[in-house]
Design an enzyme around this catalytic site. Structure first.
Site, PDB file in Angstrom:
ATOM      1  N   ARG A  49     -33.822 -15.467  19.791  1.00 44.00           N
ATOM      2  CA  ARG A  49     -34.488 -16.770  19.969  1.00 44.00           C
ATOM      3  C   ARG A  49     -35.966 -16.553  20.290  1.00 44.00           C
ATOM      4  O   ARG A  49     -36.835 -17.274  19.775  1.00 44.00           O
ATOM      5  CB  ARG A  49     -33.772 -17.498  21.108  1.00 44.00           C
ATOM      6  CG  ARG A  49     -34.323 -18.811  21.520  1.00 44.00           C
ATOM      7  CD  ARG A  49     -33.913 -19.906  20.568  1.00 44.00           C
ATOM      8  NE  ARG A  49     -34.365 -21.188  21.062  1.00 44.00           N
ATOM      9  CZ  ARG A  49     -35.626 -21.577  21.061  1.00 44.00           C
ATOM     10  NH1 ARG A  49     -36.563 -20.804  20.592  1.00 44.00           N
ATOM     11  NH2 ARG A  49     -35.956 -22.758  21.550  1.00 44.00           N
ATOM     12  N   TYR A 162     -30.265 -40.334  16.755  1.00 41.63           N
ATOM     13  CA  TYR A 162     -31.479 -39.554  17.054  1.00 41.63           C
ATOM     14  C   TYR A 162     -32.664 -40.040  16.213  1.00 41.63           C
ATOM     15  O   TYR A 162     -33.791 -40.093  16.684  1.00 41.63           O
ATOM     16  CB  TYR A 162     -31.238 -38.057  16.803  1.00 41.63           C
ATOM     17  CG  TYR A 162     -30.381 -37.414  17.861  1.00 41.63           C
ATOM     18  CD1 TYR A 162     -30.937 -36.952  19.058  1.00 41.63           C
ATOM     19  CD2 TYR A 162     -29.012 -37.278  17.685  1.00 41.63           C
ATOM     20  CE1 TYR A 162     -30.147 -36.371  20.032  1.00 41.63           C
ATOM     21  CE2 TYR A 162     -28.202 -36.700  18.655  1.00 41.63           C
ATOM     22  CZ  TYR A 162     -28.777 -36.248  19.832  1.00 41.63           C
ATOM     23  OH  TYR A 162     -27.986 -35.682  20.802  1.00 41.63           O
TER      24      TYR A 162
HETATM   25  O1  CP3 Z   1     -22.657 -22.228  17.840  1.00 42.74           O
HETATM   26  C1  CP3 Z   1     -22.631 -23.374  17.333  1.00 42.74           C
HETATM   27  O2  CP3 Z   1     -21.876 -24.287  17.734  1.00 42.74           O
HETATM   28  C2  CP3 Z   1     -23.480 -23.644  16.106  1.00 42.74           C
HETATM   29  C3  CP3 Z   1     -24.770 -24.167  16.288  1.00 42.74           C
HETATM   30  C4  CP3 Z   1     -25.017 -25.621  16.696  1.00 42.74           C
HETATM   31  C5  CP3 Z   1     -26.204 -26.003  17.384  1.00 42.74           C
HETATM   32  N1  CP3 Z   1     -26.233 -27.353  17.472  1.00 42.74           N
HETATM   33  C6  CP3 Z   1     -27.226 -25.065  17.873  1.00 42.74           C
HETATM   34  C7  CP3 Z   1     -28.152 -25.496  18.924  1.00 42.74           C
HETATM   35  C8  CP3 Z   1     -24.307 -26.796  16.440  1.00 42.74           C
HETATM   36  C9  CP3 Z   1     -22.951 -26.969  15.762  1.00 42.74           C
HETATM   37  C10 CP3 Z   1     -25.093 -27.882  16.929  1.00 42.74           C
HETATM   38  C11 CP3 Z   1     -24.699 -29.291  16.789  1.00 42.74           C
HETATM   39  C12 CP3 Z   1     -25.482 -30.345  17.461  1.00 42.74           C
HETATM   40  N2  CP3 Z   1     -26.836 -30.392  17.640  1.00 42.74           N
HETATM   41  C13 CP3 Z   1     -24.925 -31.548  17.956  1.00 42.74           C
HETATM   42  C14 CP3 Z   1     -23.476 -31.948  17.871  1.00 42.74           C
HETATM   43  C15 CP3 Z   1     -22.653 -31.272  18.905  1.00 42.74           C
HETATM   44  C16 CP3 Z   1     -23.027 -31.637  20.330  1.00 42.74           C
HETATM   45  O3  CP3 Z   1     -23.512 -30.751  21.027  1.00 42.74           O
HETATM   46  O4  CP3 Z   1     -22.824 -32.796  20.715  1.00 42.74           O
HETATM   47  C17 CP3 Z   1     -25.989 -32.307  18.495  1.00 42.74           C
HETATM   48  C18 CP3 Z   1     -25.878 -33.670  19.150  1.00 42.74           C
HETATM   49  C19 CP3 Z   1     -27.193 -31.562  18.274  1.00 42.74           C
HETATM   50  C20 CP3 Z   1     -28.576 -31.978  18.601  1.00 42.74           C
HETATM   51  C21 CP3 Z   1     -29.216 -31.052  19.565  1.00 42.74           C
HETATM   52  N3  CP3 Z   1     -29.587 -29.756  19.268  1.00 42.74           N
HETATM   53  C22 CP3 Z   1     -29.552 -31.295  20.906  1.00 42.74           C
HETATM   54  C23 CP3 Z   1     -29.304 -32.609  21.640  1.00 42.74           C
HETATM   55  C24 CP3 Z   1     -30.147 -30.136  21.397  1.00 42.74           C
HETATM   56  C25 CP3 Z   1     -30.775 -29.963  22.764  1.00 42.74           C
HETATM   57  C26 CP3 Z   1     -29.762 -29.827  23.811  1.00 42.74           C
HETATM   58  C27 CP3 Z   1     -29.479 -28.386  24.072  1.00 42.74           C
HETATM   59  O5  CP3 Z   1     -28.290 -28.015  24.125  1.00 42.74           O
HETATM   60  O6  CP3 Z   1     -30.455 -27.655  24.238  1.00 42.74           O
HETATM   61  C28 CP3 Z   1     -30.128 -29.157  20.369  1.00 42.74           C
HETATM   62  C29 CP3 Z   1     -30.635 -27.771  20.437  1.00 42.74           C
HETATM   63  C30 CP3 Z   1     -29.681 -26.677  20.085  1.00 42.74           C
HETATM   64  N4  CP3 Z   1     -28.848 -26.679  18.995  1.00 42.74           N
HETATM   65  C31 CP3 Z   1     -29.541 -25.421  20.742  1.00 42.74           C
HETATM   66  C32 CP3 Z   1     -28.593 -24.684  20.033  1.00 42.74           C
HETATM   67  C33 CP3 Z   1     -28.126 -23.283  20.323  1.00 42.74           C
HETATM   68  C34 CP3 Z   1     -30.319 -24.978  21.965  1.00 42.74           C
HETATM   69  C35 CP3 Z   1     -31.757 -24.803  21.573  1.00 42.74           C
HETATM   70  C36 CP3 Z   1     -32.369 -23.472  21.932  1.00 42.74           C
HETATM   71  O7  CP3 Z   1     -31.815 -22.388  21.685  1.00 42.74           O
HETATM   72  O8  CP3 Z   1     -33.500 -23.519  22.414  1.00 42.74           O
END
Ligand code: CP3
Length: 353
Positions: A49, A162
């Protein structure tokens, strides 16, 4: 050679417990994977990352995205890998500005009225997503033979929440208001997302995805009529659109938080499996859902942070209730960054011992 062995030779599928469970088979040891199994709780993810800098840059770098997809497989030997990406790559590919701000989550240029729809361009959006398909191809080449590969997208309602809100919100107020005030325009946005999701999921299959999961993380806040309009019917169209071309690829729906509406969702959409959230009683899922589809779930991600005897009891309770039907062990939502990696290891031991 028995019939069973004969089949085993003919289809690779027999060697993948995850695919067997999705076909409705009841396995002695249920397959297991965890939502957000690749992520910030893993030191090896944090290293990549950091190298990628921006989160979207990581999603769009095929080599790095493939690497973080494989990290939890190497560490834990989960039964399935989920391609590393995000549900918000679709709005990004449609031309809406999307940014991930540290500590803030996703931020988008909100679209709240009909004129905003013109700023979106569905033509050629798949080209923008080419790195995701390349990452899938890379993962498919490197996965162990018994591990299945999951592609995914966000459900139209959750993605729209979103796009309209401009960020995450506890109540999806802006999207719900727009849907009430101008159902036609909001419906156009949902239609565009249905079409884009179908094309995107089909391409993921062609790049190597063997199973699809559609995340409707915010399905649970809608009154039933709105749930039918914006969650259930769009999902039914997505399942039909994908299965028209790829009838054998199983689809898992996750209408998180929708309670009793899970029943109509299962009956109407044609999904092969549902992921159940943490709020759902396993016994209810067994009695009302598992006779129709494979059930996946639903350990509380926070009990995985706490660990110890409490976590062990929670794992055993889920196994005791759901293992007698078609079942995939998972969480009720994604792993959180505070999770001690050894607690995930312990869960796998409990399931596989
Ligand atoms: O390992 C897995 O499950 C695959 C990767 C994956 C991510 N996001 C990576 C991610 C998947 C399947 C998602 C789906 C996702 N993204 C959803 C649906 C599932 C859920 O969690 O409700 C939603 C609503 C999102 C939108 C999203 N992406 C948000 C709200 C955020 C910020 C919140 C957070 O957890 O930080 C993200 C960022 C995100 N997506 C990260 C990851 C690993 C963290 C960001 C980082 O590494 O800096």
């Amino acid at each position: 050679m028995t019939l069973y062995e004969d089949k085993q030779v003919k289809t690779n599928m027999k060697n993948k417990p995850f695919l067997q469970a999705l076909k409705g088979e009841i396995l002695e040891v249920p397959p297991v994977w965890m939502m957000r199994q690749a992520g910030r709780y893993l030191p090896e993810y944090m290293a990549v990352r950091k190298e990628a800098g921006d989160f979207l840059n990581l999603c769009y770098s095929p080599v790095l995205a493939a690497e973080v997809t494989l990290q939890p497989i190497r560490r834990y030997h989960f039964d399935a890998a989920i391609i590393f990406s995000d549900i918000l790559v679709i709005p990004d590919a449609l031309g809406q500005k999307v940014a991930f701000k540290t500590g803030e989550g996703p931020v988008l240029d909100a679209i709240r009225e009909k004129s905003g729809l013109q700023t979106l361009n569905p033509n050629g959006f798949l080209n923008h997503l080419e790195p995701v398909f390349e990452a899938l191809e890379r993962v498919a080449e490197q996965l162990p033979g018994e591990t299945a590969l999951i592609g995914f997208c966000g459900a139209p309602w959750t993605v729209a929440s979103y796009m309209v809100g401009g960020r995450g919100s506890p109540d999806q107020k802006e999207a719900r208001l727009w849907a009430y005030r101008d159902e036609e325009a909001f419906g156009q946005l949902i239609d565009m997302l249905v079409e884009a999701s179908i094309l995107y999921l089909r391409r993921q299959i062609e790049a190597g995805a063997e199973v699809l999961q559609v995340f409707d993380s915010w399905a649970g806040n809608l009154p039933p009529d709105e749930f039918y309009k914006w969650c259930l019917l769009p999902m039914k169209r997505i399942v039909q659109g994908v299965k028209a071309v790829h009838p054998d690829v199983p689809i898992i729906g996750f209408p998180k938080g929708s309670g009793e509406l899970y029943i109509s969702y299962v009956e109407a959409t044609g999904v092969d499996a549902v992921s159940i959230d943490t709020s759902m009683q396993c016994g209810w899922a067994r009695d009302h859902l598992q006779d129709k589809v494979t059930v996946q779930g639903n350990l509380d991600p926070l009990v995985v942070v706490a660990g110890g005897k409490t976590m062990e009891a929670a794992v055993h309770n889920i196994l005791a209730t759901l293992s007698s039907g078609p079942f995939i062990f998972n969480l009720g939502h994604g792993l959180v960054p505070e999770t001690p990696p050894e607690n995930v290891q312990r869960i796998l031991e409990l399931i596989r011992l």
